[in-house]
Write an enzyme that holds these catalytic residues in place. Structure first.
Site, PDB file in Angstrom:
ATOM      1  N   HIS A   1      22.864  41.231  33.070  1.00 51.92           N
ATOM      2  CA  HIS A   1      23.906  40.422  32.435  1.00 51.92           C
ATOM      3  C   HIS A   1      25.278  40.788  33.008  1.00 51.92           C
ATOM      4  CE1 HIS A   1      26.481  38.629  29.350  1.00 51.92           C
ATOM      5  NE2 HIS A   1      27.006  39.814  29.134  1.00 51.92           N
TER       6      HIS A   1
ATOM      7  N   ASP B   1      42.862  22.118  55.043  1.00 51.14           N
ATOM      8  CA  ASP B   1      41.599  22.766  54.663  1.00 51.14           C
ATOM      9  C   ASP B   1      41.857  24.265  54.620  1.00 51.14           C
ATOM     10  OD1 ASP B   1      38.824  23.628  54.467  1.00 51.14           O
ATOM     11  OD2 ASP B   1      38.311  21.616  55.135  1.00 51.14           O
TER      12      ASP B   1
ATOM     13  N   TRP C   1      25.376  48.170  34.787  1.00 55.93           N
ATOM     14  CA  TRP C   1      25.987  47.558  35.977  1.00 55.93           C
ATOM     15  C   TRP C   1      26.822  48.574  36.722  1.00 55.93           C
ATOM     16  CZ3 TRP C   1      30.995  46.237  37.734  1.00 55.93           C
ATOM     17  CH2 TRP C   1      32.043  46.595  36.889  1.00 55.93           C
TER      18      TRP C   1
ATOM     19  N   SER D   1      30.175  38.470  51.090  1.00 59.01           N
ATOM     20  CA  SER D   1      30.667  37.155  50.708  1.00 59.01           C
ATOM     21  C   SER D   1      32.101  37.240  50.177  1.00 59.01           C
ATOM     22  CB  SER D   1      29.738  36.564  49.640  1.00 59.01           C
ATOM     23  OG  SER D   1      30.380  35.521  48.963  1.00 59.01           O
ATOM     24  N   SER D   2      32.355  38.220  49.312  1.00 59.13           N
ATOM     25  CA  SER D   2      33.698  38.352  48.728  1.00 59.13           C
ATOM     26  C   SER D   2      34.739  38.668  49.789  1.00 59.13           C
ATOM     27  CB  SER D   2      33.718  39.475  47.700  1.00 59.13           C
ATOM     28  OG  SER D   2      32.994  39.104  46.575  1.00 59.13           O
TER      29      SER D   2
ATOM     30  N   HIS E   1      38.093  49.614  39.046  1.00 55.94           N
ATOM     31  CA  HIS E   1      39.281  49.200  38.319  1.00 55.94           C
ATOM     32  C   HIS E   1      40.033  48.074  38.992  1.00 55.94           C
ATOM     33  CE1 HIS E   1      41.367  49.206  34.670  1.00 55.94           C
ATOM     34  NE2 HIS E   1      42.394  48.834  35.389  1.00 55.94           N
TER      35      HIS E   1
ATOM     36  N   GLU F   1      38.696  45.935  40.704  1.00 51.12           N
ATOM     37  CA  GLU F   1      37.779  44.813  40.466  1.00 51.12           C
ATOM     38  C   GLU F   1      38.119  44.108  39.143  1.00 51.12           C
ATOM     39  OE1 GLU F   1      35.428  43.206  41.956  1.00 51.12           O
ATOM     40  OE2 GLU F   1      34.529  42.152  40.263  1.00 51.12           O
TER      41      GLU F   1
ATOM     42  N   TYR G   1      40.972  43.771  37.843  1.00 52.17           N
ATOM     43  CA  TYR G   1      42.148  42.919  38.044  1.00 52.17           C
ATOM     44  C   TYR G   1      41.847  41.755  38.963  1.00 52.17           C
ATOM     45  CZ  TYR G   1      44.458  46.486  35.430  1.00 52.17           C
ATOM     46  OH  TYR G   1      44.794  47.354  34.431  1.00 52.17           O
TER      47      TYR G   1
ATOM     48  N   SER H   1      49.807  30.330  34.318  1.00 52.49           N
ATOM     49  CA  SER H   1      51.180  30.056  34.724  1.00 52.49           C
ATOM     50  C   SER H   1      51.353  28.643  35.256  1.00 52.49           C
ATOM     51  CB  SER H   1      51.628  31.057  35.799  1.00 52.49           C
ATOM     52  OG  SER H   1      51.522  32.367  35.312  1.00 52.49           O
TER      53      SER H   1
ATOM     54  N   HIS I   1      40.452  56.535  34.085  1.00 53.43           N
ATOM     55  CA  HIS I   1      40.459  56.315  32.638  1.00 53.43           C
ATOM     56  C   HIS I   1      39.101  55.794  32.153  1.00 53.43           C
ATOM     57  CE1 HIS I   1      42.254  51.998  33.229  1.00 53.43           C
ATOM     58  NE2 HIS I   1      40.954  51.923  33.136  1.00 53.43           N
ATOM     59  N   HIS I   2      38.223  55.435  33.093  1.00 49.57           N
ATOM     60  CA  HIS I   2      36.845  55.102  32.717  1.00 49.57           C
ATOM     61  C   HIS I   2      36.004  56.360  32.562  1.00 49.57           C
ATOM     62  CE1 HIS I   2      37.364  50.780  33.653  1.00 49.57           C
ATOM     63  NE2 HIS I   2      38.223  51.225  34.550  1.00 49.57           N
TER      64      HIS I   2
ATOM     65  N   THR J   1      52.047  43.885  32.427  1.00 51.91           N
ATOM     66  CA  THR J   1      51.201  42.911  31.727  1.00 51.91           C
ATOM     67  C   THR J   1      51.980  42.296  30.562  1.00 51.91           C
ATOM     68  OG1 THR J   1      49.415  44.430  32.232  1.00 51.91           O
ATOM     69  CG2 THR J   1      48.867  42.557  30.861  1.00 51.91           C
TER      70      THR J   1
ATOM     71  N   LYS K   1      54.336  39.595  31.609  1.00 58.33           N
ATOM     72  CA  LYS K   1      53.697  38.288  31.801  1.00 58.33           C
ATOM     73  C   LYS K   1      53.565  37.553  30.472  1.00 58.33           C
ATOM     74  CE  LYS K   1      51.255  38.673  36.037  1.00 58.33           C
ATOM     75  NZ  LYS K   1      51.799  37.405  36.465  1.00 58.33           N
TER      76      LYS K   1
ATOM     77  N   ARG L   1      27.293  51.930  23.037  1.00 57.58           N
ATOM     78  CA  ARG L   1      26.874  50.726  23.754  1.00 57.58           C
ATOM     79  C   ARG L   1      25.532  50.997  24.434  1.00 57.58           C
ATOM     80  NH1 ARG L   1      30.729  50.716  29.142  1.00 57.58           N
ATOM     81  NH2 ARG L   1      29.503  48.878  29.632  1.00 57.58           N
TER      82      ARG L   1
END
Lengths: 545, 389
Positions: free
Chosen positions: A96, A125, A161, A189-190, A273, A275, A277, A288, A322-323, A348, A351, A470
């Site tokens: 998931h 293009d 994951w 790909s990314s 991290h 990732e 963002y 925006s 921080h993870h 943040t 914004k 979790r």
């Protein structure tokens, strides 16, 4: 952004474009229409077709990943083991996560980038159309590999994951090699997608479109693309080390061979991290674009929005640990990462304040894209608040690896990233399909989603605070009532998304004809071309003053 | 109700109305009974500090939310086009940008100071009165009293029948163990946390202690408990199939009661050791060994190899009809005692008594139609252990 003025006014352009096509539809290779049959899609180098492929792929993955979430919520509906074995449950949580992150959210943003970036900067293009084709067509293979691994003997990935070793090496199923290869493909790909975005934005802007005149969506994607190029190779390195540790006897992450399992977590989150963002900066761009349109008022503080986005991107490289506050970091590291993480809330916050100021004294209407965007502002901010709470290291020792964290990242990813993608889809559907979507059904989709998503995720905060970890298939009786509510919310949210599919399919098939600019307050080059956008646009670059 | 749950109830009386009113969750009777809404205040100085930090940052967030969302919704209400609102033209103000950058920074600094102080305190493991080594393994905890020559495993006691919804679930479903960790109150206790196989995480919310157990490395944590009682927690890091089934239970006693418990526990351990020695001289018969073997197998081995011995294809090998269970008995004994490096098969030499080891191997060689007829005696285990050392 109102100082973007198009040389020819919109109507003139539309007339000239359609005249062109009426006059000579076979004017040569540069101006042919869409090829017929499967070749149109398989060999496509057209940014609009590839954009559509990405978006359909993302929607498919959203439902596959969503089906897994339904299995998870069904098992957690009541205490005890009812439907699935713990090992299968772990495969569901792992798949998931992987599918939603790499299969649903990221391809959706790449699809939006493909469709909208050339239209927004006045380019014909993407800069590298063949690479564009390849970066999409890798994805179905990557995800087939991942999904097929679920059917191998021993099952698919079951280590979360985040695939921490030694659980993902010594103790993982035989199919781990398929997982590793699949992640490699996603990364390739990314990276190709990101290269394409950067080259397109830096080289193919219409005359007069300086960097500081670019729409926010273009800016946020430019910064996102740099993040992708910076961290995807790190992920590739991490999975490669997992591969060699498991199959070739290396000991990067095995203390018995001189390695360190915590090293993996540093590498993973140095990718992980930024990732996070990568999955939210394009959302900022979308919001925006939409808020000013339906507030009929220019975006407040464009410059500070750009700088805030860049600050968030740079800071994202300094907060990874921080993870890992409970992993046994030295005090100095815990303090450093706590301060840096708290600091992220400043740009943040800027914004959020800018969006609210844009609304202030606007002339506001509530079309479906606006509703999703407003929900985004409120609910993403709630996810931001819990993020700030998680940054407080002493408190994080209590929150870490509980449902509080699950609530946090689903607020920023579902009511954040996914809601912004929904908003974008509603906002640009008329441009893509040429038809207005069914407003009434869209509103049903919005309100059902809004209510159910909060029944789904808000009570998870309480579960986490009360001590539910979790990634567990069964739980103590004290958590039973709230889990039941959460599961009901989950089923409702899952069902609500079928409304979205209905709206999209109906809009593709027909409806009220959409004008070039269906939204009164919309600004930008994409609204100067007809709806649906012709197969080729901006053969002659528009001039932006 | 023990003290831990008592704490929950007290807490909920304070927080339920607040959170329910702020967040609009109104089903109070449901939540009041379960008291599962907020972080526990816990029973240590640190856990109280953490709780206060948590509440402070929560209130700050709520205050900011009320202001920001208040302005936003007021604007959405007043500046509707349908009410004739005409859009203003302003789109920039350096002054307000500076203000709303500066104010959050001030709030953050105000928050960072107490957080830093708390963190420094939490990381100071010096001058401990007692040291406990905590070792996580799939899927149980092992506790070793460093200065007292006492160690034991702590496993889930909730029955499989409860988990499978065949019988009614007991109040401490999934949060009960055979041997709780027993600790004295008012003493500084240092934990040395590590793991045998994968990463686990030892978490007791009432102490605000959560520390990852990393294989091959030792982490430190500490606590000082204020109130006697029973405190329950769970493994907090995904550690494989039965991650949800390795709870932690701590019994905190007055220092005198703790000393009594310690003395008694040592006597019991000694008696077990003597019984172990005696068992080496005895020859056991098949029915005894099969009965004991089945119990040990279901408690220790069935999680992976399954109750029917069929394993999980691709993940855990079958024992039924396996070359190991049907082949050379000494090889079989060695695998059980030493484990298999590079796989999930752990070494059980120290986890079970020699009699239990002999019984479980006997069981594996004779259950599920394996029928080798071998009876492994405790003395054989002893010999194998001596040889390998």
């Amino acid at each position: 952004m109102s100082d973007i003025k198009i040389k020819d006014n919109a109507e003139q352009m539309i007339n000239s474009t359609s005249d062109l096509h009426h006059a000579d539809p076979h004017q040569g290779a540069e101006h042919h229409g869409a090829p017929k049959g499967y070749k149109r899609w398989l060999f496509s180098t057209n940014h609009k077709d590839i954009g559509s492929l990405y978006l359909w792929f993302s929607l498919t993955m959203f439902f596959i990943g969503g089906a897994m979430a339904m299995i998870i919520r069904a098992e957690l509906f009541q205490p005890g083991l009812q439907l699935v074995e713990p090992n299968f449950f772990n495969q569901m949580t792992t798949s998931h996560g992987l599918i939603m992150v790499f299969g649903a959210v990221m391809p959706a943003f790449v699809g939006l980038a493909n469709w909208m970036l050339p239209l927004m900067i006045g380019a014909p293009d993407m800069a590298l159309p063949r690479m564009n084709n390849w970066s999409f067509w890798i994805l179905p293979f990557a995800f087939s590999l991942l999904l097929l691994s679920l059917f191998t003997e021993g099952g698919g990935p079951n280590f979360g994951w985040t695939f921490y070793p030694p659980l993902s090496t010594k103790y993982s199923p035989d199919s781990t090699a398929m997982f590793v290869f699949s992640v490699h493909l996603m990364g390739i790909s990314s990276i190709m997608g990101a290269i394409n975005v950067i080259v397109t934005i830096l080289n193919m802007r219409a005359p007069g479109m300086t960097m500081m005149k670019m729409p926010m969506f273009v800016w946020t994607w430019l910064i996102t693309a740099f993040l992708l190029i910076a961290v995807m190779p790190v992920l590739a390195g991490a999975v490669t080390m997992i591969l060699t540790d498991k199959y070739f006897g290396t000991s990067f992450f095995d203390a018995a061979g001189g390695g360190d399992p915590v090293l993996f977590q540093h590498i993973f989150w140095f990718f992980g991290h930024p990732e996070v963002y990568i999955m939210i900066l394009p959302s900022f761009g979308i919001i925006s674009a939409i808020i000013p349109t339906f507030a009929r008022k220019q975006l407040f503080g464009y410059h500070s929005m750009v700088y805030a986005t860049a600050s968030i991107a740079i800071l994202s490289f300094t907060v990874w640990a921080h993870h890992m506050f409970t992993v046994g970091l030295p005090l100095a590291a815990e303090l450093f990462f706590m301060y840096c993480t708290m600091l992220i809330s400043v740009p943040t916050g800027v914004k959020i304040f800018n969006w609210v100021s844009t609304l202030w004294r606007g002339s506001i209407t509530f079309e479906v894209p606006m509703l999703f965007s407003l929900a985004f502002i409120v609910l993403f901010t709630i996810g931001g608040f819990s993020g700030l709470m998680l940054a407080i290291t002493p408190a994080d020792f209590q929150y870490h690896d509980t449902y509080f964290v699950v609530a946090h990242f689903h607020y920023v990813l579902v009511t954040g990233a996914v809601f912004s993608i929904m908003a974008a889809a509603y906002y640009w559907l008329p441009k893509w399909t040429g038809y207005m979507f069914n407003e009434r059904l869209g509103k049903w989709h919005f309100w059902c989603s809004l209510i159910s998503v909060n029944i789904l995720f808000f009570p998870m905060h309480f579960l986490g605070l009360a001590g539910m970890p979790r990634r567990i298939p069964d739980y103590a009786l004290q958590f039973a009532d709230i889990n039941k509510i959460v599961s009901i919310g989950g089923f409702m949210f899952g069902l609500s998304q079928l409304l979205f599919v209905a709206v999209v399919i109906m809009a593709v098939r027909g409806g009220q004809k959409a004008p070039a600019k269906p939204w009164e307050g919309a600004e930008g080059l994409e609204w100067t071309v007809p709806s649906p956008a012709p197969y080729h646009t901006f053969d002659t670059p528009p001039e932006v003053k | 109700m023990d003290n831990f749950e008592g704490g929950y109830v007290r807490l909920s009386k304070l927080t339920t109305p607040l959170i329910a009113s702020v967040l609009g969750i109104v089903s109070t009777p449901l939540f009041a009974q379960q008291s599962t809404l907020n972080m526990t205040e816990g029973v240590t100085g640190i856990s109280n500090t953490v709780y206060n930090l948590h509440m402070t940052i929560l209130y700050i967030c709520i205050a900011i939310a009320v202001i920001v969302f208040g302005i936003m919704f007021w604007s959405l209400y007043r500046h509707r086009k349908s009410q004739g609102a005409i859009a203003a033209k302003f789109h920039e103000s350096t002054t307000v940008e500076i203000i709303w950058t500066a104010i959050p920074i001030v709030i953050l600094i105000a928050m960072a100071i107490p957080s830093t102080q708390a963190l420094i305190l939490m990381e100071d493991t010096s001058e401990a009165d007692i040291t406990i080594q905590i070792t996580g393994s799939q899927w149980k905890w092992h506790y070793r009293y460093f200065d007292h020559d006492l160690e034991f495993y702590s496993r889930l006691t909730t029955s499989q029948a409860e988990i499978n919804n065949e019988v009614e679930k007991q109040p401490y479903y999934l949060k009960e163990v055979d041997n709780p960790l027993v600790l004295p109150i008012n003493k500084k206790i240092r934990f040395l946390v590590t793991a045998d196989d994968v990463i686990h995480s030892w978490w007791v919310p009432a102490f605000a202690v959560k520390k990852d157990a990393n294989p091959g490395f030792i982490n430190e944590a500490w606590t000082k408990i204020d109130t006697p009682g029973t405190y329950r927690g769970q493994c907090a890091e995904l550690c494989g199939k039965d991650h949800g089934f390795m709870p932690i239970v701590v019994t905190a006693l007055e220092p005198e009661a703790f000393d009594d418990w310690l003395a008694q526990a040592k006597i019991t351990a000694n008696q077990q050791l003597q019984a172990e020695q005696q068992s080496l001289t005895k020859t056991m018969d098949m029915p005894t060994m099969m009965t004991l073997g089945e119990t040990v197998y279901n408690r220790t081995c069935a999680a992976c190899h399954q109750a029917g011995g069929q394993g999980i294809p691709g993940a855990f090998p079958a024992l039924k009809n396996s070359p190991v269970a049907l082949g050379d008995v000494n090889k079989h004994i060695n695998i059980v005692l030493q484990g298999v490096p590079g796989t999930a098969m752990a070494a059980f030499a120290k986890q079970l008594t020699k009699k239990e080891l002999a019984a479980v191997i006997t069981y594996e060689r004779n259950a599920w139609d394996n029928n080798t007829g071998d009876i492994v005696q405790p003395a054989q285990i002893d010999t194998a252990l001596t040889n390998s050392n």
